[in-house]
Write an enzyme that holds these catalytic residues in place. Structure first.
Site, PDB file in Angstrom:
ATOM      1  N   ASP A  73      -9.251  -5.153  -5.131  1.00  0.00           N
ATOM      2  CA  ASP A  73      -8.809  -4.109  -4.202  1.00  0.00           C
ATOM      3  C   ASP A  73      -9.774  -2.926  -4.248  1.00  0.00           C
ATOM      4  O   ASP A  73     -10.034  -2.370  -5.310  1.00  0.00           O
ATOM      5  CB  ASP A  73      -7.394  -3.660  -4.598  1.00  0.00           C
ATOM      6  CG  ASP A  73      -6.667  -2.935  -3.502  1.00  0.00           C
ATOM      7  OD1 ASP A  73      -7.298  -2.158  -2.767  1.00  0.00           O
ATOM      8  OD2 ASP A  73      -5.448  -3.143  -3.370  1.00  0.00           O
ATOM      9  N   SER A  96       0.840  -1.196   0.000  1.00  0.00           N
ATOM     10  CA  SER A  96       0.000   0.000   0.000  1.00  0.00           C
ATOM     11  C   SER A  96       0.879   1.252   0.000  1.00  0.00           C
ATOM     12  O   SER A  96       1.773   1.393  -0.828  1.00  0.00           O
ATOM     13  CB  SER A  96      -0.961  -0.052   1.194  1.00  0.00           C
ATOM     14  OG  SER A  96      -1.993   0.894   1.068  1.00  0.00           O
ATOM     15  N   HIS A 103      -7.304  -5.832  -0.736  1.00  0.00           N
ATOM     16  CA  HIS A 103      -6.137  -4.974  -0.576  1.00  0.00           C
ATOM     17  C   HIS A 103      -5.080  -5.587   0.336  1.00  0.00           C
ATOM     18  O   HIS A 103      -3.949  -5.095   0.367  1.00  0.00           O
ATOM     19  CB  HIS A 103      -6.588  -3.617  -0.003  1.00  0.00           C
ATOM     20  CG  HIS A 103      -5.489  -2.602   0.096  1.00  0.00           C
ATOM     21  ND1 HIS A 103      -4.792  -2.135  -0.995  1.00  0.00           N
ATOM     22  CD2 HIS A 103      -4.952  -1.963   1.182  1.00  0.00           C
ATOM     23  CE1 HIS A 103      -3.893  -1.255  -0.601  1.00  0.00           C
ATOM     24  NE2 HIS A 103      -3.950  -1.141   0.714  1.00  0.00           N
TER      25      HIS A 103
END
Length: 280
Positions: free
Chosen positions: A229, A102, A256
């Site tokens: 995601d 991320s 995610h």
């Protein structure tokens, strides 16, 4: 008796030769995203450790068990300092594989700008992968989560005043399961809901890296795309890999957080890409 001792010395010598010829397995350094911490990697670290790999999980400033107040962290350099200090402390002849999840992708990119000779491979997992950080409006569009479809999705804090940009942000608890962890096992979602902290959003959005630093291209990169995601959406990931192409894009049919929802597949990709560039 003398013959037995001689044979034992020969056997010891054989063992020493085998140990000298056995290559060391690579050292992985795992970097969490905003609001997370080193705890996010507990499944991967366990698998990798049990398979003989060296693994370091770092808490960035104001994250995990780092005691800093995220509302006081106003620059990306300050936020990423624990990773940069770690790399600075490595011997010059030692290289690591950096993995960023991320927003941890920004940390990996800054590290490759500053320490290209200490990084053998950069792996981006559902991550923000922008060569120069947030230089343009398109960079912001591609690299920051857009949760506008969920309405008021964040709990924000304004330590600099209500007329200033927010200093920290957290996805609201009632949305975390739906947005971040829809495919994650219940026990890992519960763990995450207990440990997530406000992230220093002001510092993250200030991430900008120098243009023209081509030494960053010395570090091989791969990207792991997450098909379901809802945070860094697949089209955002596609835009980033098109703009700054990695050597390979792997695809996982996960949310995610494949570190929770598909750790075995994620571990398999780590080993595969490390092997492909000769790290193993």
């Amino acid at each position: 008796m003398l013959e037995e001792r001689e044979r034992e010395r020969e056997r010891m010598g054989e063992r020493e030769c085998v140990e000298e010829k056995t290559p060391l397995k690579p050292h992985f350094v795992l970097i969490h995203g905003i609001s997370g911490g080193s705890w996010c990697w507990y499944k991967l670290k366990s698998m990798m450790y049990n398979s003989g790999y060296m693994v370091t999980c770092i808490d960035l400033k104001g994250a995990g068990i780092d005691p800093s107040d995220p509302n006081t962290i106003l620059s990306f350099d300050e936020y990423n300092k624990p990773l940069l200090d770690f790399l600075s402390s490595l011997p010059n002849n030692q290289k690591v594989i950096l993995v960023g999840h991320s927003a941890g992708g920004l940390s990996v990119t800054q590290a490759t700008h500053k320490f290209p000779d200490k990084i053998s491979l950069a792996i981006y997992v559902a991550a923000t992968m922008l060569k120069n950080g947030f230089l343009t409006e398109q960079d912001v569009k591609d690299g920051l989560p857009d949760l506008s479809e969920y309405g008021d999705a964040y709990d924000l804090q304004f330590a600099l005043g209500v007329n200033q940009p927010p200093t920290s942000a957290t996805v609201k608890k009632e949305l975390q399961r739906q947005v971040i962890y829809p495919m994650t096992p219940p026990e890992d979602y519960i763990l995450a809901s207990m440990l997530l902290r406000p992230g220093p959003i002001n510092a993250l959005q200030s991430a900008r890296f120098p243009e023209g630093n081509e030494s960053i291209e010395k570090v091989p990169r791969v990207y792991i795309k997450t098909m379901y995601d809802k945070v860094v959406k697949p089209e955002q990931q596609d835009n980033m890999t098109a703009k700054w192409p990695p050597s390979h894009v792997y695809v996982l049919e996960t949310d995610h957080s494949p570190n929770f929802s598909s750790p075995f597949a994620l571990f398999g990709i780590f080993v595969k890409v490390a092997t492909s560039i000769g790290c193993i």
